[in-house]
Design a protein around this motif. Structure first.
Motif, PDB file in Angstrom:
ATOM      1  N   ARG B   4       0.807  -1.195   0.000  1.00 56.59           N
ATOM      2  CA  ARG B   4       0.000   0.000   0.000  1.00 56.59           C
ATOM      3  C   ARG B   4       0.851   1.261   0.000  1.00 56.59           C
ATOM      4  O   ARG B   4       0.642   2.181  -0.788  1.00 56.59           O
ATOM      5  CB  ARG B   4      -0.872  -0.019   1.247  1.00 56.59           C
ATOM      6  N   ARG B   7       2.611   1.780  -3.213  1.00 55.03           N
ATOM      7  CA  ARG B   7       1.720   2.356  -4.218  1.00 55.03           C
ATOM      8  C   ARG B   7       1.581   3.853  -4.012  1.00 55.03           C
ATOM      9  O   ARG B   7       1.611   4.627  -4.955  1.00 55.03           O
ATOM     10  CB  ARG B   7       0.346   1.686  -4.144  1.00 55.03           C
ATOM     11  N   ALA B   8       1.460   4.258  -2.736  1.00 55.08           N
ATOM     12  CA  ALA B   8       1.298   5.675  -2.445  1.00 55.08           C
ATOM     13  C   ALA B   8       2.548   6.446  -2.860  1.00 55.08           C
ATOM     14  O   ALA B   8       2.460   7.528  -3.433  1.00 55.08           O
ATOM     15  CB  ALA B   8       1.010   5.870  -0.957  1.00 55.08           C
ATOM     16  N   ARG B  11       2.681   6.836  -6.530  1.00 54.60           N
ATOM     17  CA  ARG B  11       1.670   7.813  -6.940  1.00 54.60           C
ATOM     18  C   ARG B  11       2.230   9.223  -6.812  1.00 54.60           C
ATOM     19  O   ARG B  11       2.120  10.039  -7.722  1.00 54.60           O
ATOM     20  CB  ARG B  11       0.428   7.634  -6.078  1.00 54.60           C
TER      21      ARG B  11
ATOM     22  N   ASP C  97      -5.187   3.651 -11.700  1.00 51.39           N
ATOM     23  CA  ASP C  97      -5.242   3.920 -10.279  1.00 51.39           C
ATOM     24  C   ASP C  97      -6.623   4.417  -9.898  1.00 51.39           C
ATOM     25  O   ASP C  97      -7.325   5.020 -10.695  1.00 51.39           O
ATOM     26  CB  ASP C  97      -4.194   4.987  -9.930  1.00 51.39           C
ATOM     27  N   THR C  98      -7.007   4.127  -8.683  1.00 55.79           N
ATOM     28  CA  THR C  98      -8.205   4.741  -8.141  1.00 55.79           C
ATOM     29  C   THR C  98      -7.839   5.287  -6.775  1.00 55.79           C
ATOM     30  O   THR C  98      -7.255   4.594  -5.961  1.00 55.79           O
ATOM     31  CB  THR C  98      -9.333   3.710  -7.961  1.00 55.79           C
ATOM     32  N   PHE C  99      -8.116   6.539  -6.564  1.00 56.43           N
ATOM     33  CA  PHE C  99      -7.888   7.111  -5.238  1.00 56.43           C
ATOM     34  C   PHE C  99      -8.789   8.323  -5.099  1.00 56.43           C
ATOM     35  O   PHE C  99      -9.258   8.894  -6.087  1.00 56.43           O
ATOM     36  CB  PHE C  99      -6.420   7.492  -5.038  1.00 56.43           C
ATOM     37  N   LYS C 102      -8.961  11.658  -7.477  1.00 61.94           N
ATOM     38  CA  LYS C 102      -8.519  11.398  -8.842  1.00 61.94           C
ATOM     39  C   LYS C 102      -9.231  12.328  -9.825  1.00 61.94           C
ATOM     40  O   LYS C 102      -8.622  12.878 -10.734  1.00 61.94           O
ATOM     41  CB  LYS C 102      -8.806   9.944  -9.204  1.00 61.94           C
TER      42      LYS C 102
END
Lengths: 393, 298, 267
Positions: B4, B7-8, B11, C97-99, C102
C-alpha cells in the motif's frame, strides 16, 4: 506428508474426499470490493479442491464470481480472507509473476507489438531462460499448436482461431502447474468453437497440466469437463461430474441453469419406508433420491423433459395416485405441441395449472399422437426425479 | 501493508510532478490574481501590498474623478456588454453553421466520417494569428471581397468590412467553429438513425422529426459546443486586436491594456476574476444540469 | 420518384449538404486565399498579377524573422519535451489507479484548457513579476510547459484507455515484474500516444501568441509575436509568405501527430 485441515464445506463432502490429490485447494475464500456501504461481495466463502491433471470448469452466469475466483488464483487480485493453496503451499499473497500459474485471457491479450514467436517466448524470457532454450521451447510450442508457419507474423495479422492457439501456446510455454482459461472460446464462431473444444482436450491430455476453465456456456462445460462447479451470486452451489450435475442437480438454480427442466411443488411422504412425494391434485409419486425427508415437508421436484413420457390416458378418474408405481404414471391436459426439428415438445398442464414439458425424439418423423386439448397420461421413472433446494445460497 | 505505501509513494512520484507544476504555475498565480484584484493600485505599476480595497471592482461601474468624487460611468460596462453580445452572436452563428455540418457528417458512411472530422479539426491546429490575419486580406478596403465586388461592378466605393464588430464576429466564428461542430457531431453520431425512421413511420414530417427526435438527442452536444465557443470568445484577445481595429475592444483587450499602457494591475486582475467567475458559473450550471457528468468532448 | 426517396430517407436531409459546403468554404477559403496571395508577385497584395517566390526568398533572408523562428523552435522543443515527460508520468499512474481526488487531479490537468488564455497569461505575468523573475526565454518556456500539459496528456491518456487492460496483467502472469512489464509491454504500446502528445504540445507552443506576449521579455520574440508586430504595421507580401510557412508547418506536424496516434499497434 502434509497436514490437511478437515473439510469445512459440507457441499463438498461427497466429491472432494481425496484432498491429498488437490493441485489447487481453495479454502473459505472471500472477496469483496470497496468498503463500508459500497462494498460489493464478489465471493462468499468459496471452497473447492481441484485435483491434479483435472479439467475443472467454473460455470455460471455473468457476475456469479467465476472470473473473480480465477483472478484470485492467477494473483491479479488478493482474497479478502481465506487461503489458496497450490500443491499445499499458500500462494494467496504471492504476486502473479511469482506464481507458476498461467492464464489464457478472454480476448487473448496477445502483445500487439510482438510477433507470434515473441509472444510465446515472453514468459520464458521474463524467467531469464537462455536464448537457445527459449527458441527450442517456442518451436516445440509452435508445433504443439500447429502454428509453425506463422511464427514471425504480428498477432494482429492472424485470425481469431490462430490467436487463440498462440494464447494457449504462450500460457503453456513456461510449463505452469496450472492453466487458467477465462472464457477463451467465447470470441470464436460456433464451428471454430467446436474445433477448439477438441483441441483444448487434446492439449490437456498431451501436457497433463491441470486446467481451470471458466465459462457461462453449459454445453461447453458438459462436453469438456472432468468436473464442474456451478456458481451463482458469489457461491459454489454444486460440484460434480457433468452427469451428476445434469442428472442430479441439488439446487433449483443448478437444475434451471443447465438444460431444460420441469419443476413441481410437492410434499414429502415417508409412509411405509418408501420415499415418495404427493403432488397436489394428482397423488403419490415414488422417488429414488437418497435424501432423508421429513413427512409432510414441502419440496421442489425437478424432472428433465426428455425423461417424461407421454402415454394415452386410460382412466381420467384415476387421480389418487399412479396406477403403476414403478413408472409413476399421472394425468395431464395437453395445451401445446411444438415442433423442434429433431424433437417434439409437448406442453401439458397439471391439476393446479403448472405447465410441464415432455420432449420426444422425432425418430420416425413428426407424427404427434395427441392433439391439443386431449387428456393425456405421462410417466416418469423414479430415478429421473431430483429433489432440489429452493433457497438461494 | 508495504504494498500500500509503495503504491502511495509511486503515486506521489508519478502524478506529483505534473500536479505541482499546475498548482504552482496555474493555481497559485490565479489565487495571486484574486488577491491583487482587491489591492490598491500602484501608479508606478504593480500594487501596494496589503491595502485592501474594492476599487478595482468599483471601476466596472464608477469612475473616480480628479477631485476624488465618484460618478457613474458606462465605458467599461459597455465593453463588457459588447463582449457578451459578440460572444453570443458568435455562438449563434457557429450553431447555425455547425449544426447542419455536424448532422451532415454524422449521416455520411463511416469511412468518410474520419476524414471529415480530420478536416474540421485541421484548422484548429494552425496558428490563430495567421488565421485571423487571413481575414484582413479578405475584408479590407482593397481586399478579396471588395475587390471582387468592384470588379463585378456591384459597388464603386469599398464596403467598410474591416475594423468593426462585423469583422470581429466573423473572425471569432472562424476561430472557434470547430469547437461547436465536434461535440454536436459526437452526440449525433451516437444517434441511431432508425429512431428518425421510427418518427417518419409514426407520421412525423422532416421538421417534426428534427424538432422532436434529432434536436433533443443532440442537446448535450449543442450545450457543450455552445459553452466551448462562448467561453474562449469572451476571453478572446487576438481577434478584436487584429480585426476590430482598436475600436471594438473586448474584455480580453481591456485586461491586456491594464498590463501595458494603463498599468492598472488590480483592475486587470478584477476583469480576470470576472472571466473566471463566468466560467465557474457556467461549469456549475452544467454540473447541476447533468449530475451524471456527461463527457464534455473538447 | 424523387419525392418518395427524399421523404423517407433518414440519411439525407435537404440543406445539410449546402450547410456543410458553406462550412468548409468558410473554414478553408481564407487559408487558401492567404497561401495563394503569398505567391503573388504584385506588391499591392490583393490582386493577382503573376506567380512568384520572391516573397519567400525575402522572408527567408530576413534575419529578425529567422531569429524569431529560432526562438519559437527552442521554446516549443523544450516546453514540449518537459510537458510530455510530466504528462506521461502522470497519465501512466492515473490510468491504472483509483484514489480519492482522482477526479480533482484530472480536472486540474484540464484546467489550462478551460480558462480563457488571457487570464492565466496575465496571472502568470503578475506571479513572475511579484517573484522578481526576469522575463525572457525562461519565463516563456515555463509558462508554455504548463499550458501544453493537457495537450500532451490527452493523447497519452486516450492511448492508455484504448489499451487492453489485460496486457500488463498478461505480462505479470508471464513472470514480468511491474518494472519489466512497464518497459516491455506498456511503454512500447504507449509510444505512439507519447509521440503524438509531444507533437501536439510542440504545435500548441509554436502557435501560441497570448501567453508569450505577456510573459515574454527581451530576446524572447517568437514567430507569432514577430508576425503580430508586422501585421500591426501593415499588410505586406512578406507577411503572407511567413504566415503561409507557419501554416504549412502546423499542418505537417498535426498530420504527423495523427499518423502517430493512429498507428496500428495496440488497436
Amino acid at each position: 506428508m502434509r497436514e490437511r485441515s478437515p473439510e469445512r464445506n459440507p457441499q463438498e463432502n461427497s466429491q472432494c474426499t481425496r484432498t491429498h490429490d488437490a493441485a489447487i485447494d481453495i479454502r473459505r475464500v472471500r472477496k469483496s470490493f470497496g468498503t463500508g456501504a459500497n462494498a460489493f461481495v464478489a465471493l462468499k466463502e468459496v471452497s473447492a479442491a481441484i485435483r491434479r491433471g483435472e479439467f475443472f470448469t467454473l460455470l455460471g452466469p455473468s457476475g456469479c464470481g467465476k472470473t473473480t475466483l480465477l483472478r484470485l488464483i492467477a494473483g491479479f487480485d488478493q482474497p479478502t480472507s481465506g487461503d489458496i493453496l497450490l500443491d499445499g503451499e499458500d500462494i494467496s499473497q504471492l504476486a502473479p509473476f511469482h506464481r507458476p500459474v498461467n492464464t489464457v485471457f478472454q480476448n487473448y491479450a496477445l502483445f500487439p507489438h510482438m510477433s507470434v514467436a515473441q509472444n510465446i517466448g515472453f514468459g520464458l524470457k521474463m524467467q531469464g531462460k537462455s536464448k537457445a532454450e527459449i527458441d527450442d521451447r517456442v518451436d516445440a510450442m509452435l508445433t504443439l499448436v500447429q502454428m509453425q508457419a506463422l511464427k514471425s507474423r504480428r498477432t494482429g495479422e492472424i485470425s481469431g482461431g490462430q490467436q487463440q492457439r498462440v494464447a494457449l501456446a504462450r500460457a503453456l510455454a513456461p510449463a505452469p502447474k496450472l492453466l487458467l482459461l477465462d472464457e477463451p472460446l467465447s470470441a470464436l464462431d460456433l464451428k471454430l468453437r467446436k474445433e477448439m473444444q477438441i483441441e483444448l482436450k487434446r492439449l490437456q491430455n498431451e501436457t497433463g497440466i491441470t486446467f481451470v476453465f471458466v465459462t457461462h456456456d453449459q454445453e461447453e462445460a458438459l462436453t469438456m469437463s472432468d468436473r464442474i462447479a456451478v456458481m451463482d451470486h458469489g457461491s459454489i452451489l454444486q460440484i460434480g461430474t457433468p452427469r451428476e450435475i445434469y442428472d442430479h442437480p441439488k439446487r433449483r438454480f443448478v437444475a434451471d441453469f443447465i438444460g431444460d427442466i420441469n419443476f413441481i411443488e410437492a410434499t414429502a411422504v415417508t409412509d411405509g419406508g418408501q420415499a415418495g412425494a404427493r403432488i397436489p391434485g394428482h397423488g403419490f409419486v415414488r422417488l429414488e433420491d437418497d435424501r432423508t425427508l421429513a413427512d409432510g415437508e414441502t419440496m421442489t421436484l425437478a424432472i428433465r423433459p426428455e425423461r417424461v413420457e407421454i402415454v394415452p390416458s386410460k382412466a381420467l378418474d384415476h387421480i389418487d395416485g399412479p396406477r403403476n408405481e414403478a413408472t409413476n404414471e399421472l394425468t395431464g391436459k395437453l395445451v401445446n405441441v411444438v415442433y423442434h426439428g429433431t424433437d417434439t415438445i409437448y406442453h401439458f398442464t397439471l391439476a393446479d395449472g403448472t405447465v410441464m414439458r415432455a420432449r420426444t425424439q422425432n425418430n420416425r418423423g413428426f407424427a404427434p399422437r395427441f392433439s391439443v386439448g386431449d387428456a393425456i397420461g405421462w410417466r416418469v421413472d423414479p430415478s429421473a426425479i431430483s429433489i432440489v433446494e429452493d433457497a438461494a445460497a | 501493508m508495504s504494498g500500500r505505501s509503495q503504491r502511495a509513494t509511486s503515486r506521489v512520484l508519478l502524478i506529483g510532478p505534473a500536479f505541482v507544476v499546475i498548482v504552482v504555475l496555474m493555481v497559485v498565480p490565479l489565487a495571486l490574481m484574486a488577491w491583487i484584484s482587491i489591492q490598491e493600485r500602484d501608479y508606478a505599476g504593480g500594487v501596494v501590498w496589503g491595502s485592501l480595497t474594492p476599487d478595482a471592482y468599483v471601476r466596472f461601474l464608477f469612475e473616480r474623478n480628479l477631485d476624488d468624487t465618484v460618478s457613474l460611468s458606462f465605458d467599461y460596462l459597455r465593453i463588457i456588454a459588447r463582449s457578451f453580445w459578440l460572444s453570443a452572436m458568435t455562438t449563434a452563428i457557429s450553431l447555425a453553421i455547425g449544426f447542419p455540418t455536424a448532422f451532415f457528417m454524422a449521416t455520411r458512411p463511416r469511412r468518410w466520417r474520419g476524414v471529415l472530422v480530420f478536416m474540421v479539426t485541421l484548422p484548429f491546429w494552425t496558428n490563430l494569428l495567421v488565421r485571423n490575419y487571413s481575414w484582413i486580406l479578405i475584408l479590407r478596403d482593397h481586399g478579396t471581397i471588395n475587390g471582387l465586388l468592384e470588379w463585378l461592378g456591384v459597388i464603386s466605393q469599398p464596403l467598410p468590412l474591416l475594423n468593426n464588430q462585423f469583422a470581429v464576429a466573423v473572425g471569432l466564428t472562424y476561430s472557434f467553429l470547430p469547437f461547436m461542430v465536434l461535440p454536436i457531431y459526437t452526440s449525433l453520431e451516437k444517434l441511431d438513425l432508425s429512431l428518425v425512421e421510427a418518427a417518419f413511420d409514426l407520421y412525423a414530417g422532416r421538421w417534426r422529426a428534427l424538432r422532436h427526435v434529432v434536436l433533443p438527442l443532440s442537446l448535450p452536444g449543442i450545450v457543450a459546443g455552445s459553452a466551448l465557443v462562448f467561453m474562449p470568445c469572451l476571453g478572446s484577445y487576438v481577434t478584436p486586436e487584429l480585426l476590430g481595429g482598436g475600436k471594438t475592444l473586448m474584455i480580453g483587450n481591456l485586461i491586456g491594456m491594464q498590463f501595458g499602457s494603463a498599468r492598472n494591475w488590480p483592475f486587470g486582475a478584477a476583469l480576470g476574476m470576472l472571466l473566471l467567475a463566468i466560467l465557474l458559473i457556467g461549469l456549475a450550471i452544467y454540473a447541476l444540469r447533468k449530475p451524471s457528468g456527461e463527457e464534455a468532448s473538447a | 420518384m424523387r419525392r418518395t426517396k427524399a421523404s423517407g430517407d433518414a440519411k439525407h436531409w435537404p440543406g445539410l449538404a449546402f450547410g456543410a459546403v458553406v462550412f468548409f468554404a468558410y473554414v478553408y477559403l481564407p487559408i487558401l486565399i492567404l497561401v495563394a496571395l503569398s505567391f503573388n508577385e504584385n506588391r499591392t497584395v490583393t490582386m493577382w498579377t503573376g506567380f512568384s517566390l520572391k516573397w519567400y526568398a525575402e522572408a527567408l533572408a530576413n534575419q529578425a524573422m529567422l531569429n524569431a523562428a529560432w526562438n519559437s523552435l527552442v521554446i516549443a522543443s523544450v516546453a514540449a519535451v518537459c510537458s510530455t515527460f510530466l504528462a506521461t508520468l502522470c497519465a501512466v499512474r492515473m490510468a491504472r489507479d483509483t484514489f480519492a481526488g482522482k477526479t480533482a487531479v484530472n480536472a486540474l490537468v484540464a484546467l489550462p484548457l478551460a480558462v480563457p488564455e488571457i487570464v492565466p497569461a496575465v496571472a502568470t505575468l503578475m506571479f513572475f513579476a511579484t517573484l522578481g523573475v526576469t522575463f525572457g526565454l525562461g519565463t516563456v518556456i515555463v509558462a508554455h510547459t504548463v499550458f501544453c500539459l493537457p495537450f500532451a496528456y490527452l493523447p497519452i491518456r486516450a492511448r492508455l484507455e484504448g489499451m487492453d487492460a489485460r496486457l500488463p496483467e498478461a505480462a505479470a502472469d508471464l513472470y514480468a515484474n511491474p518494472r519489466r512489464a512497464f518497459f516491455h509491454v506498456t511503454l512500447p504500446l504507449l509510444m505512439p500516444g507519447i509521440l503524438s502528445g509531444l507533437v501536439l504540445a510542440f504545435i500548441i507552443s509554436l502557435d501560441d501568441f497570448i501567453t508569450t506576449f505577456f510573459v515574454g521579455g527581451a530576446g524572447s520574440t517568437t514567430l507569432p509575436l514577430y508576425i503580430f508586430g508586422l501585421v500591426r504595421i501593415g499588410v505586406t507580401p512578406q507577411v503572407n509568405a511567413i504566415s503561409s510557412l507557419m501554416l504549412v508547418l502546423s499542418l505537417a506536424l498535426v498530420s504527423l501527430s495523427l499518423f502517430l496516434s493512429r498507428s496500428r499497434d495496440g488497436n
